[in-house]
Scaffold this motif. Structure first.
Motif, PDB file in Angstrom:
ATOM      1  N   ASP A 185      51.328  47.847  72.914  1.00  0.00           N
ATOM      2  CA  ASP A 185      50.020  47.818  73.602  1.00  0.00           C
ATOM      3  C   ASP A 185      49.518  46.323  74.314  1.00  0.00           C
ATOM      4  O   ASP A 185      50.146  45.037  73.909  1.00  0.00           O
ATOM      5  CB  ASP A 185      48.568  48.659  72.868  1.00  0.00           C
ATOM      6  N   ALA A 187      45.714  45.970  72.997  1.00  0.00           N
ATOM      7  CA  ALA A 187      44.743  45.652  72.103  1.00  0.00           C
ATOM      8  C   ALA A 187      43.514  45.002  72.384  1.00  0.00           C
ATOM      9  O   ALA A 187      42.393  45.061  71.881  1.00  0.00           O
ATOM     10  CB  ALA A 187      44.481  46.698  70.940  1.00  0.00           C
ATOM     11  N   ARG A 197      46.359  52.274  69.724  1.00  0.00           N
ATOM     12  CA  ARG A 197      46.616  51.514  68.328  1.00  0.00           C
ATOM     13  C   ARG A 197      45.842  52.830  67.636  1.00  0.00           C
ATOM     14  O   ARG A 197      46.795  52.811  66.316  1.00  0.00           O
ATOM     15  CB  ARG A 197      46.245  50.962  68.185  1.00  0.00           C
ATOM     16  N   HIS A 214      53.017  47.163  65.309  1.00  0.00           N
ATOM     17  CA  HIS A 214      51.876  47.166  66.630  1.00  0.00           C
ATOM     18  C   HIS A 214      52.722  45.772  67.275  1.00  0.00           C
ATOM     19  O   HIS A 214      52.407  45.003  66.545  1.00  0.00           O
ATOM     20  CB  HIS A 214      50.857  47.214  66.517  1.00  0.00           C
TER      21      HIS A 214
END
Ligand code: IPM
Ligand code: MG
Length: 357
Positions: A185, A187, A197, A214
């Protein structure tokens, strides 16, 4: 087995590679005693020229009724100046959305015979076996668009439900592989990525048999080149998945090699309804020359046999034929290096012979 299939050749090199895919489907039907009815329909620029619409209603309804759809590619310079909503690509986006195909599976690995076709050093590509799970019916592709001469806007929107279903599938796939899930992502900048997330954590954060990490998309782009073997399953949003899979294809040696399956929740008596296509585009620069690589399309046929028709033996036979033809030296121009290159149809014939042998 009796199966109803649709082929959408599309534009540019689409018809050339789709013909190779259809030939393989017919060979599989013959060899394994199946009855595949394959109907071709216009799609993309070809459909605009024939009907004014990149996704004519007859094409859409044929796809809805089919057990699976095989697509070549869409788009090209002839339709580049049309408004976004009337471009060939819009037909493909509408098709994915209308069929509810929210999950795009893009496996990335390096054929043993093609280790020298990769621009990466051999020790870097050792053990590369990645499955990118790309969200396909949400995000910036489908948000409202405003196009002016001095200002333009594309809205990126995701709902929790959209994220949950793709992450659930990705986690399930990770569990059936090496149990490692990377969610990608941005984020640190995007609100949709923060929701992404948080939702990934809620769905896959505490699974016993899946390790979750992540990664930011920019870092992922770097790791894909530096250490591609560190990845197992990557799950990400629509636009990031589009970009990262073109990059990942380079690891494999050519954009022409990678297949994809687009799936949703809809099933029929044999398996999931799905759309199968190579990840490459219509490649207008080489269209009509008969030099396109059919491997990505034929590998997509293997995915079709596996996911939509539950014909695992046949799928594995097609994949083994691809390996054998490449091992015997069959190469199209994109992966030939110093070797002589085969035309698209000669490459397909080499794969068909390997299938028959
Ligand atoms: C892909 C293609 C498509 C996409 C285009 C043709 C709309 O690039 O399947 O990766 O962006 O999804
Ligand atoms: Mg793409």
């Amino acid at each position: 087995m009796k199966a109803q299939l649709v082929a959408l050749p599309g534009d540019g090199i689409g018809p050339e590679v789709a013909a190779a895919g259809v030939a393989v489907l017919n060979a599989v039907a013959n060899q394994f005693g199946h009855d595949f009815e394959i109907n071709e329909h216009p799609m993309g620029g070809a459909a605009i020229d024939a009907t004014g619409d990149p996704l004519p209603a007859t094409t859409l309804s044929a796809c809805r009724e089919a057990d699976a759809v095989l697509l070549g590619a869409v788009g090209g310079p002839a339709w580049a100046d049309r408004p976004l909503g009337q471009r060939p690509e819009n037909g493909l986006l509408r098709l994915r959305s209308a069929l509810g195909l929210y999950a795009n599976l893009r496996p990335v690995s390096v054929y043993a015979a093609l280790r020298d076709a990769s621009p990466l050093r051999p020790e870097r590509i050792e053990g590369v076996d990645i499955l990118v799970v790309r969200e396909l019916t949400g995000g910036i592709y489908f948000g409202d668009k405003r196009e002016g001469t001095d200002e333009a806007e594309d809205v990126c929107r995701y709902t929790r439900t959209e994220i949950e279903r793709i992450v659930r599938l990705a986690a399930e796939l990770a569990r059936s592989r090496r149990g490692h899930l990377t969610s990608v992502d941005k984020a640190n900048v995007l609100a949709t990525s923060r929701l992404w997330r948080a939702t990934v954590d809620a769905v896959a954060g505490s699974l016993e048999d899946v390790t979750l990490e992540h990664l930011l998309v920019d870092a992922t782009a770097m790791h894909l080149i530096n250490a591609p073997a560190r990845f197992d399953v990557i799950v990400t949003e629509n636009l990031f998945g589009d970009i990262l899979t073109d990059e990942a294809a380079t690891i494999a040696g050519s954009l022409g090699l990678l297949p994809s399956a687009s799936l949703g929740d809809a099933r029929h008596e044999h398996g999931l309804r799905g759309l199968y296509e190579p990840i490459h585009g219509s490649a207008p620069d080489i269209a009509g020359q008969g030099i396109a690589n059919p491997v990505g399309t034929i590998a997509s046929v293997a995915m079709l046999l596996r996911h939509s028709l539950a014909l695992e033996t046949e799928a594995a036979a097609v994949e083994a034929a691809l390996e054998r033809a490449l091992a015997a030296g069959a190469r199209t121009a994109d992966i030939a290096g110093d070797r002589p290159a085969l035309s698209t149809s000669d490459m397909a014939d080499a794969i068909l012979s390997a299938l028959a042998g």
